[in-house]
Design a protein around this motif. Structure first.
Motif, mmCIF file in Angstrom:
data_model
loop_
_atom_site.group_PDB
_atom_site.id
_atom_site.type_symbol
_atom_site.label_atom_id
_atom_site.label_comp_id
_atom_site.label_asym_id
_atom_site.label_seq_id
_atom_site.Cartn_x
_atom_site.Cartn_y
_atom_site.Cartn_z
ATOM 1 N N ARG A 1 23.263 -73.173 12.900
ATOM 2 C CA ARG A 1 23.526 -73.271 14.341
ATOM 3 C C ARG A 1 23.935 -71.912 14.906
ATOM 4 N N ASP B 1 32.241 -80.349 15.131
ATOM 5 C CA ASP B 1 31.468 -79.982 13.946
ATOM 6 C C ASP B 1 32.122 -78.813 13.229
ATOM 7 N N CYS B 2 31.940 -78.779 11.902
ATOM 8 C CA CYS B 2 32.417 -77.618 11.164
ATOM 9 C C CYS B 2 31.469 -76.446 11.412
ATOM 10 N N ASP C 1 26.648 -75.746 6.180
ATOM 11 C CA ASP C 1 27.974 -75.913 6.764
ATOM 12 C C ASP C 1 28.951 -75.016 6.015
ATOM 13 N N ARG D 1 23.194 -77.766 3.755
ATOM 14 C CA ARG D 1 22.904 -77.746 5.195
ATOM 15 C C ARG D 1 23.475 -76.496 5.863
ATOM 16 N N ASN E 1 28.636 -73.813 11.118
ATOM 17 C CA ASN E 1 27.346 -73.950 10.443
ATOM 18 C C ASN E 1 26.547 -72.669 10.649
ATOM 19 N N ARG F 1 29.929 -73.393 0.900
ATOM 20 C CA ARG F 1 29.022 -74.046 1.846
ATOM 21 C C ARG F 1 28.240 -75.123 1.135
ATOM 22 N N LEU G 1 20.118 -82.050 11.795
ATOM 23 C CA LEU G 1 20.286 -80.621 12.067
ATOM 24 C C LEU G 1 18.941 -79.954 12.333
ATOM 25 N N CYS H 1 17.817 -68.152 6.487
ATOM 26 C CA CYS H 1 18.486 -69.390 6.889
ATOM 27 C C CYS H 1 17.495 -70.561 6.905
ATOM 28 N N ALA I 1 31.806 -72.473 16.655
ATOM 29 C CA ALA I 1 31.693 -73.864 16.226
ATOM 30 C C ALA I 1 32.407 -74.776 17.217
#
Length: 306
Positions: free
Chosen positions: A163, A157-158, A134, A132, A160, A129, A206, A186, A153
């Motif tokens: 998210r 976008d990959c 990801d 951010r 994350n 990762r 983000l 997080c 996801a």
């Protein structure tokens, strides 16, 4: 980018959590706000109240390492917080770029074949990762373990972690038995990265997205907590094999500045080890010999898209 507001909020939040008793000083008179007064922090750090007040207003550029160390001691910062303070100071005077080489990756970063080969050599879950959060790469078991994150996801976008944690609450609360701890961690990791690289536009985007869409994230972001995420134990609930208690070790990739490799391991002969063996067996069954596809969930196979 001016980081005065971040410096101010971080110092104020650290000052607010230290009581006079913790600092070993007399508690004299009523206090309008929790924690130490500015003058008390200045005395503990060995600087004038005028100078400390200027620092707390965000004017931290050019501050010497000895003063930063003194502030860290006065505010009883842990290692992650002390590092964050130094990152803020370096960012303020424009030297943060020299602390760690930075990459501006494309939206779809692709691991070198040799890196993917290394990941695939691990029999336990392994992921890569960035700061951010990801999720950029994984071996087959790492991907199967994080199937819920891949499933939520978007195609643009990959995956994350942030998210997933704050914007997909039902899936996240199922995946993380202690969701509050996962959410705290997080947000703290993102805050740490923001101090290390305040010019990362994707990170700002983000944080803006999460702040707009998640009250839980806004509350945690305003706490200004930071965290070094190197090793420990995590608990997960996998929808197919149940509860997992995994030790983890995280290391920064020297060949890929800004990326972190995390390896997970279960205690030998434990229920988690048996659950991982079962998940690995399902993964191998779905993959088949020589099949380059990647498991997204038990019983479902897709080509890799990271």
């Amino acid at each position: 980018m001016d980081n005065r507001a971040e410096v101010r909020d971080f110092l104020v939040s650290r000052r607010a959590r230290i009581t006079p008793q913790q600092a070993g000083i007399p508690d004299i008179g009523p206090r309008r706000v929790p924690g130490l007064r500015r003058g008390e922090v200045a005395t503990l750090a060995g600087v004038s109240i005028e100078y400390y007040s200027k620092l707390e207003r965000g004017a931290i550029a050019g501050v010497s390492a000895s003063v930063l160390d003194a502030l860290a001691r006065a505010l009883q910062l842990d290692d992650a917080e002390r590092t964050h303070l130094f990152h803020l100071a370096h960012a303020a005077d424009g030297t943060s770029a020299g602390m760690r080489p930075r990459r501006r990756p494309a939206k779809r970063w692709t691991p070198r074949p040799s890196l993917q080969w290394v990941l695939d050599r691990f029999t336990a879950p392994a992921i890569v990762r960035n700061g951010r959060m990801d999720l950029l790469a994984a071996n087959h078991l790492g991907r199967a373990m994080h199937a819920s994150i891949y499933d939520t996801a978007s195609t643009e976008d990959c995956p994350n972690f942030a998210r997933f944690t704050f914007l997909h609450l039902d899936a996240a609360r199922d995946f993380y038995p202690d969701w509050d701890l996962a959410a705290d961690t997080c947000a703290a990791i993102l805050h740490t990265e923001a101090g290390r690289d305040p010019h990362d536009k994707d990170l700002h985007d983000l944080v803006g997205e999460l702040s707009t869409r998640s009250e839980a994230f806004r509350q945690r972001w305003s706490a200004h907590n930071v965290r070094a995420h190197g090793a420990g134990t995590k608990h997960f609930h996998h929808r197919d094999v149940g509860d997992l208690e995994l030790a983890y070790e995280s290391v920064e990739l020297v060949s890929e500045p800004g990326l972190t490799l995390t390896l997970y391991a279960a205690e030998p002969a434990s229920p988690t080890a048996q659950a991982l063996d079962l998940l690995a067996s399902w993964t191998a069954t779905q993959m088949g010999p020589g099949n380059p596809d990647v498991i997204t969930r038990a019983g479902s196979v897709e080509p890799p898209t990271w």
